[in-house]
Design a protein around this motif. Structure first.
Motif, PDB file in Angstrom:
ATOM      1  N   LEU A   1      -4.418  -0.444   4.671  1.00  0.00           N
ATOM      2  CA  LEU A   1      -4.816   0.919   5.040  1.00  0.00           C
ATOM      3  C   LEU A   1      -3.739   1.611   5.865  1.00  0.00           C
ATOM      4  O   LEU A   1      -3.466   2.808   5.682  1.00  0.00           O
ATOM      5  N   ALA A   2      -3.114   0.858   6.782  1.00  0.00           N
ATOM      6  CA  ALA A   2      -2.032   1.442   7.586  1.00  0.00           C
ATOM      7  C   ALA A   2      -0.864   1.838   6.693  1.00  0.00           C
ATOM      8  O   ALA A   2      -0.297   2.930   6.842  1.00  0.00           O
ATOM      9  N   GLY A   3      -0.491   0.956   5.764  1.00  0.00           N
ATOM     10  CA  GLY A   3       0.616   1.268   4.864  1.00  0.00           C
ATOM     11  C   GLY A   3       0.315   2.458   3.971  1.00  0.00           C
ATOM     12  O   GLY A   3       1.194   3.302   3.723  1.00  0.00           O
ATOM     13  N   ILE A   4      -0.913   2.541   3.493  1.00  0.00           N
ATOM     14  CA  ILE A   4      -1.302   3.686   2.654  1.00  0.00           C
ATOM     15  C   ILE A   4      -1.222   4.988   3.444  1.00  0.00           C
ATOM     16  O   ILE A   4      -0.708   5.999   2.953  1.00  0.00           O
ATOM     17  N   ALA A   5      -1.713   4.973   4.682  1.00  0.00           N
ATOM     18  CA  ALA A   5      -1.681   6.177   5.517  1.00  0.00           C
ATOM     19  C   ALA A   5      -0.248   6.594   5.832  1.00  0.00           C
ATOM     20  O   ALA A   5       0.108   7.781   5.712  1.00  0.00           O
ATOM     21  N   ILE A   6       0.584   5.628   6.224  1.00  0.00           N
ATOM     22  CA  ILE A   6       1.970   5.958   6.550  1.00  0.00           C
ATOM     23  C   ILE A   6       2.719   6.430   5.309  1.00  0.00           C
ATOM     24  O   ILE A   6       3.467   7.412   5.343  1.00  0.00           O
ATOM     25  N   GLY A   7       2.497   5.738   4.179  1.00  0.00           N
ATOM     26  CA  GLY A   7       3.134   6.153   2.937  1.00  0.00           C
ATOM     27  C   GLY A   7       2.730   7.557   2.516  1.00  0.00           C
ATOM     28  O   GLY A   7       3.562   8.341   2.051  1.00  0.00           O
ATOM     29  N   ALA A   8       1.441   7.891   2.688  1.00  0.00           N
ATOM     30  CA  ALA A   8       0.971   9.231   2.325  1.00  0.00           C
ATOM     31  C   ALA A   8       1.638  10.298   3.184  1.00  0.00           C
ATOM     32  O   ALA A   8       2.025  11.367   2.693  1.00  0.00           O
TER      33      ALA A   8
ATOM     34  N   GLY B   1       0.814  -1.213   0.000  1.00  0.00           N
ATOM     35  CA  GLY B   1       0.000   0.000   0.000  1.00  0.00           C
ATOM     36  C   GLY B   1       0.844   1.259   0.000  1.00  0.00           C
ATOM     37  O   GLY B   1       0.515   2.247  -0.681  1.00  0.00           O
ATOM     38  N   ALA B   2       1.947   1.253   0.748  1.00  0.00           N
ATOM     39  CA  ALA B   2       2.843   2.411   0.761  1.00  0.00           C
ATOM     40  C   ALA B   2       3.486   2.613  -0.606  1.00  0.00           C
ATOM     41  O   ALA B   2       3.648   3.755  -1.068  1.00  0.00           O
ATOM     42  N   LEU B   3       3.857   1.498  -1.264  1.00  0.00           N
ATOM     43  CA  LEU B   3       4.412   1.614  -2.616  1.00  0.00           C
ATOM     44  C   LEU B   3       3.380   2.152  -3.598  1.00  0.00           C
ATOM     45  O   LEU B   3       3.716   2.892  -4.530  1.00  0.00           O
ATOM     46  N   LEU B   4       2.123   1.793  -3.394  1.00  0.00           N
ATOM     47  CA  LEU B   4       1.053   2.313  -4.251  1.00  0.00           C
ATOM     48  C   LEU B   4       0.959   3.830  -4.122  1.00  0.00           C
ATOM     49  O   LEU B   4       0.829   4.547  -5.125  1.00  0.00           O
ATOM     50  N   VAL B   5       1.039   4.335  -2.901  1.00  0.00           N
ATOM     51  CA  VAL B   5       1.023   5.785  -2.684  1.00  0.00           C
ATOM     52  C   VAL B   5       2.219   6.442  -3.364  1.00  0.00           C
ATOM     53  O   VAL B   5       2.097   7.480  -4.012  1.00  0.00           O
ATOM     54  N   HIS B   6       3.378   5.827  -3.214  1.00  0.00           N
ATOM     55  CA  HIS B   6       4.584   6.364  -3.854  1.00  0.00           C
ATOM     56  C   HIS B   6       4.412   6.435  -5.370  1.00  0.00           C
ATOM     57  O   HIS B   6       4.769   7.438  -5.999  1.00  0.00           O
ATOM     58  N   ALA B   7       3.886   5.350  -5.953  1.00  0.00           N
ATOM     59  CA  ALA B   7       3.706   5.322  -7.401  1.00  0.00           C
ATOM     60  C   ALA B   7       2.711   6.388  -7.861  1.00  0.00           C
ATOM     61  O   ALA B   7       2.882   6.997  -8.922  1.00  0.00           O
ATOM     62  N   LEU B   8       1.671   6.631  -7.058  1.00  0.00           N
ATOM     63  CA  LEU B   8       0.685   7.657  -7.405  1.00  0.00           C
ATOM     64  C   LEU B   8       1.271   9.055  -7.325  1.00  0.00           C
ATOM     65  O   LEU B   8       1.003   9.913  -8.179  1.00  0.00           O
ATOM     66  N   CYS B   9       2.076   9.297  -6.302  1.00  0.00           N
ATOM     67  CA  CYS B   9       2.602  10.644  -6.058  1.00  0.00           C
ATOM     68  C   CYS B   9       3.834  10.962  -6.898  1.00  0.00           C
ATOM     69  O   CYS B   9       4.021  12.103  -7.333  1.00  0.00           O
ATOM     70  N   ALA B  10       4.682   9.971  -7.131  1.00  0.00           N
ATOM     71  CA  ALA B  10       5.945  10.229  -7.824  1.00  0.00           C
ATOM     72  C   ALA B  10       5.795  10.281  -9.335  1.00  0.00           C
ATOM     73  O   ALA B  10       6.659  10.831 -10.029  1.00  0.00           O
ATOM     74  N   GLY B  11       4.725   9.716  -9.864  1.00  0.00           N
ATOM     75  CA  GLY B  11       4.498   9.754 -11.303  1.00  0.00           C
ATOM     76  C   GLY B  11       5.586   9.032 -12.077  1.00  0.00           C
ATOM     77  O   GLY B  11       5.957   7.899 -11.768  1.00  0.00           O
ATOM     78  N   THR B  12       6.163   9.704 -13.083  1.00  0.00           N
ATOM     79  CA  THR B  12       7.183   9.078 -13.922  1.00  0.00           C
ATOM     80  C   THR B  12       8.474   8.816 -13.153  1.00  0.00           C
ATOM     81  O   THR B  12       9.301   8.009 -13.589  1.00  0.00           O
ATOM     82  N   ALA B  13       8.656   9.478 -12.007  1.00  0.00           N
ATOM     83  CA  ALA B  13       9.868   9.261 -11.205  1.00  0.00           C
ATOM     84  C   ALA B  13       9.735   8.055 -10.278  1.00  0.00           C
ATOM     85  O   ALA B  13      10.681   7.711  -9.570  1.00  0.00           O
ATOM     86  N   ALA B  14       8.574   7.423 -10.254  1.00  0.00           N
ATOM     87  CA  ALA B  14       8.356   6.274  -9.367  1.00  0.00           C
ATOM     88  C   ALA B  14       9.270   5.125  -9.761  1.00  0.00           C
ATOM     89  O   ALA B  14       9.601   4.934 -10.932  1.00  0.00           O
ATOM     90  N   LYS B  15       9.687   4.351  -8.749  1.00  0.00           N
ATOM     91  CA  LYS B  15      10.584   3.233  -8.980  1.00  0.00           C
ATOM     92  C   LYS B  15       9.827   1.935  -9.232  1.00  0.00           C
ATOM     93  O   LYS B  15      10.413   0.863  -9.259  1.00  0.00           O
ATOM     94  N   ILE B  16       8.523   2.041  -9.385  1.00  0.00           N
ATOM     95  CA  ILE B  16       7.707   0.867  -9.687  1.00  0.00           C
ATOM     96  C   ILE B  16       6.482   1.331 -10.461  1.00  0.00           C
ATOM     97  O   ILE B  16       5.974   2.439 -10.246  1.00  0.00           O
ATOM     98  N   GLU B  17       6.025   0.517 -11.396  1.00  0.00           N
ATOM     99  CA  GLU B  17       4.867   0.900 -12.199  1.00  0.00           C
ATOM    100  C   GLU B  17       3.604   0.869 -11.349  1.00  0.00           C
ATOM    101  O   GLU B  17       3.384  -0.065 -10.581  1.00  0.00           O
ATOM    102  N   LEU B  18       2.787   1.888 -11.519  1.00  0.00           N
ATOM    103  CA  LEU B  18       1.555   2.016 -10.748  1.00  0.00           C
ATOM    104  C   LEU B  18       0.652   0.804 -10.942  1.00  0.00           C
ATOM    105  O   LEU B  18       0.129   0.252  -9.977  1.00  0.00           O
ATOM    106  N   LYS B  19       0.479   0.354 -12.180  1.00  0.00           N
ATOM    107  CA  LYS B  19      -0.464  -0.741 -12.439  1.00  0.00           C
ATOM    108  C   LYS B  19       0.009  -2.046 -11.796  1.00  0.00           C
ATOM    109  O   LYS B  19      -0.808  -2.867 -11.381  1.00  0.00           O
TER     110      LYS B  19
END
Length: 281
Positions: free
Chosen positions: A206-213, A159-177
């Motif tokens: 949910l915890a990972g998403i919140a902490i990642g955000a 979940g935290a990686l999902l937040v990173h992928a959403l926020c970092a866009g093209t700079a993300a280190k993992i594909e959003l999908k």
């Protein structure tokens, strides 16, 4: 963690390596102590620290930690460790090793707490009484479930990686999908497959998403350094967890825990009596 330019961090300082080692070590240790390697019984898992809701919510909080390193046999362990071997290095690259380790552990604790709440509620709702030979004539029968495994922590890291992928866009280190599919498929399969602790999945995610955000909040908004931001995020997360675990359980949950513990004592006394006198019923 600082490193010398041109060098790579040691593999043996990777939290992914140590987490895999701890999970596998726990499985081997239990197996060497008589627990079934392929399909351990709920009673054995409970005895070794599995997350049994009525016990956990009535003060046995260490089960939130120990249950993260217990698994329901070799297949369960293998699947979770494969996922950890894939998610761990990605998370370390995004968050750094220390932040990944803290995120993983906190997500697992939140997922375990969500599982304890859910299955304690199930035990309360599904309590029935069966007529058996006893002093009172009735004995309670509870639908109890012991929760184990690293899934809550893994879904939190995902979940935290999902937040990173959403926020970092093209700079993300993992594909959003890719990471979106990991989170959605794991939770979705939990609703379709029996024996899956989806409460821990959802709670951990949910915890990972919140902490990642919170970790992704830009420094220019907070006007603090990354290290201070991380320290505040994890301190607040731990504080929230402590507040939640200190909430008193309902009277019904406390009663179920009391009866279950009393039943374990009686069973242990019967086993001891049989060991002394094998002919005793």
């Amino acid at each position: 963690m600082q490193t010398t330019p041109g060098t790579r961090p040691s593999f043996f300082t990777s939290p992914t390596f140590w987490l895999i080692l701890l999970n596998m070590g726990a499985w081997v240790y239990l197996g060497m102590n008589g627990v079934d390697w392929m399909s351990p019984s709920p009673a054995d898992l409970t005895a070794w620290g599995g997350n049994l809701g009525p016990y956990t919510l009535t003060g046995d909080w260490t089960r939130l930690v120990t249950s993260m390193f217990l698994h329901g046999g070799a297949l369960h362990l293998g699947l979770n460790m494969f996922m950890l071997s894939q998610i761990g290095p990605l998370s370390e690259a995004v968050w750094g090793r220390t932040r990944f380790a803290l995120l993983y552990l906190l997500s697992g604790l939140f997922g375990g707490l969500a599982s304890a709440w859910w299955y304690a509620g199930v035990a309360v709702r599904n309590t029935s009484y069966e007529l058996v030979p006893s002093a009172m004539g009735f004995t309670p029968h509870f639908a109890t479930t012991v929760s184990i495994g690293a899934s809550g922590a893994l879904l939190g890291a995902s979940g935290a990686l999902l937040v990173h992928a959403l926020c970092a866009g093209t700079a993300a280190k993992i594909e959003l999908k890719v990471i979106f599919q990991v989170v959605v498929l794991n939770i979705g399969m939990g609703f379709l497959m029996t024996g899956t602790d989806n409460a821990a999945h959802v709670g951990g995610a949910l915890a990972g998403i919140a902490i990642g955000a919170l970790l992704m909040l830009p420094g220019r908004v907070l006007r603090i350094g990354t290290a201070v931001q991380s320290a505040v995020v994890f301190a607040v997360s731990l504080g929230v967890l402590v507040v939640l675990v200190r909430q008193p359980p309902s009277d019904q949950v406390s009663r179920i825990a009391h009866i279950l513990r009393a039943s374990e004592v009686l069973a242990a006394q019967r086993d001891a009596a049989r060991a002394v006198n094998p002919e005793r019923p």
